[in-house]
Write a protein that holds these residues in place. Structure first.
Motif, PDB file in Angstrom:
ATOM      1  N   TYR A 171      31.699 -55.776  -5.492  1.00  0.00           N
ATOM      2  CA  TYR A 171      30.914 -56.230  -5.217  1.00  0.00           C
ATOM      3  C   TYR A 171      31.812 -57.899  -4.965  1.00  0.00           C
ATOM      4  O   TYR A 171      32.834 -58.159  -5.712  1.00  0.00           O
ATOM      5  CB  TYR A 171      29.446 -57.236  -5.599  1.00  0.00           C
ATOM      6  CG  TYR A 171      29.172 -58.670  -4.590  1.00  0.00           C
ATOM      7  CD1 TYR A 171      28.251 -57.644  -3.785  1.00  0.00           C
ATOM      8  CD2 TYR A 171      29.562 -59.405  -5.165  1.00  0.00           C
ATOM      9  CE1 TYR A 171      27.794 -59.393  -2.821  1.00  0.00           C
ATOM     10  CE2 TYR A 171      28.821 -60.271  -4.342  1.00  0.00           C
ATOM     11  CZ  TYR A 171      28.556 -60.176  -2.765  1.00  0.00           C
ATOM     12  OH  TYR A 171      27.483 -61.266  -2.385  1.00  0.00           O
ATOM     13  N   PRO A 172      32.340 -58.331  -3.967  1.00  0.00           N
ATOM     14  CA  PRO A 172      31.570 -58.107  -2.811  1.00  0.00           C
ATOM     15  C   PRO A 172      31.621 -56.630  -2.019  1.00  0.00           C
ATOM     16  O   PRO A 172      31.069 -55.577  -1.454  1.00  0.00           O
ATOM     17  CB  PRO A 172      32.597 -59.018  -1.590  1.00  0.00           C
ATOM     18  CG  PRO A 172      32.710 -59.653  -2.095  1.00  0.00           C
ATOM     19  CD  PRO A 172      32.780 -59.768  -3.108  1.00  0.00           C
ATOM     20  N   THR A 197      23.341 -60.853  -7.277  1.00  0.00           N
ATOM     21  CA  THR A 197      24.988 -61.121  -6.485  1.00  0.00           C
ATOM     22  C   THR A 197      24.727 -61.980  -5.803  1.00  0.00           C
ATOM     23  O   THR A 197      23.793 -62.828  -5.238  1.00  0.00           O
ATOM     24  CB  THR A 197      25.181 -59.909  -5.404  1.00  0.00           C
ATOM     25  OG1 THR A 197      24.534 -59.671  -4.637  1.00  0.00           O
ATOM     26  CG2 THR A 197      25.635 -59.060  -5.959  1.00  0.00           C
TER      27      THR A 197
END
Length: 371
Positions: A171-172, A197
């Motif tokens: 992530y991302p 997230t």
């Protein structure tokens, strides 16, 4: 009328009837005799008893069909046990809360794809496609289950996904477009699962905010969670950006304080483009410390020898060991930065000596002080 009545009485002269009238409220009865038209009475003693009801007369068919209430036997249920311990200021906890757990974390500036292509390509470094497999191998050689990646540009994120697939969550990565992949967090999916997230704006060149990631991961072995953040503060390219680095440091430290306010451990990685100028104000403001020994203790900043601009910091509750700053990355021309890594030990949430075990119908339970 009088003649008719006398006639009726005379007709009954030969009939004598004796009637016993029970009196249920006393133990005596009146015997009444009608004889030859004369009514006499005599008090006599009788025994009065209440007949035992027969089973058939006393049974309620509908009641027989209802389930009989169960009398609890054996250990108490969880609600009862929870209430009993709550009155003693204790709460039920999972056994994982009493066990420490260990993980290894790394930080790695992988030298962006754009820096090794075109007219301004960094001399002596191959393009990203030739370097990425060696970088992945280096991360795995250091047994990092979580790694903060800087300059992890979109082509590199795509190649990383092709090389390892679902073995890593990122992530991302490829999720938020090309611009935001540069600062990503990768974790082994056999060790961690993702819970949350987020991104936060960090001032970059000229103070322009760039979104950088922080994530909440759940450690599969223990069931407990850790926050991870990854950042890249601006270097002095196109001007002196020390002021923006200082502003970024304050934002990062305040984020660490907010994330760790409930006791959840926090780890931050990154290329902060400063040595003591970053480590001292960051540790003083956040209370965090690094695996290579950087910390602020009683207002005094301690820094290690041989600092680089790449850092790992963790909450004060974490214990660090096995720190390494591996410059073979530069020697092999994989990146112009080292990969750094350390082992974090997360202590148990509760002091086991103050906890108690109790047996419930659901099995053995653990209760620890609520505070």
């Amino acid at each position: 009328m009088r003649l008719i009545v006398l006639g009726v009485v005379a007709g009954l002269a030969t009939v004598v009837a004796t009637v016993a009238i029970p009196l249920l409220t006393t133990e005596r009865a009146q015997r009444v005799t009608v004889s030859a038209g004369v009514v006499t009475s005599q008090s006599t003693s009788v025994e009065v008893s209440t007949p035992e009801p027969t089973p058939e007369a006393d049974r309620d068919p509908e009641a027989d069909s209802l389930p009989k209430p169960k009398v609890p036997v054996g250990p108490p249920g969880l609600k009862v046990l929870d209430h009993q311990f709550r009155e003693r200021g204790m709460v039920r906890v999972d056994k994982s809360a009493l066990q420490p757990f260990v993980f290894r974390v790394a930080s790695y500036n992988v030298l962006g794809a754009s820096h090794t292509s075109g007219k301004g390509a960094r001399k002596g470094y191959a393009g990203y496609a030739a370097r990425t497999p060696g970088q992945v191998g280096l991360i795995e050689a250091h047994r990092a289950s979580v790694v903060g990646l800087q300059e992890f540009q979109h082509p590199q994120a795509r190649q990383f996904a092709g090389l390892r697939g679902s073995a890593y969550g990122v992530y991302p990565g490829l999720q938020l477009g090309e611009a935001l992949s540069q600062n990503s967090i990768a974790w082994r999916t056999d060790t961690w699962s993702v819970v949350e997230t987020h991104t936060i704006g960090i001032p970059y060149f000229g103070g322009r905010p760039v979104q950088m990631p922080y994530v909440l991961l759940r450690h599969l072995g223990s069931g407990r969670t850790v926050w991870f953040g990854n950042f890249h503060n601006p270097a002095n390219i196109g001007g002196n950006h020390a002021g923006w680095r200082a502003a970024a440091t304050r934002i990062e430290a305040d984020l660490a304080n907010r994330l760790g306010a409930d006791g959840t451990p926090v780890v931050m990685t990154g290329d902060f483009n400063d040595r003591a100028e970053f480590a001292c104000p960051f540790s003083a403001r956040s209370g965090m410390h690094s695996p290579d020994g950087a910390a602020t203790v009683n207002g005094v900043c301690r820094t290690p020898r041989g600092m680089s601009v790449d850092w790992i910091f963790g909450s004060g509750s974490l214990q660090w060991s096995d720190y390494v700053q591996d410059w073979s990355s530069r020697d092999r021309r994989l990146s112009d930065h080292p990969i750094i890594a350390g082992t974090a030990t997360v202590p148990s949430i509760h002091d086991p000596s103050k906890c108690r075990r109790a047996k419930a119908r659901a099995g053995m339970q653990i209760y620890c002080p609520a505070s």
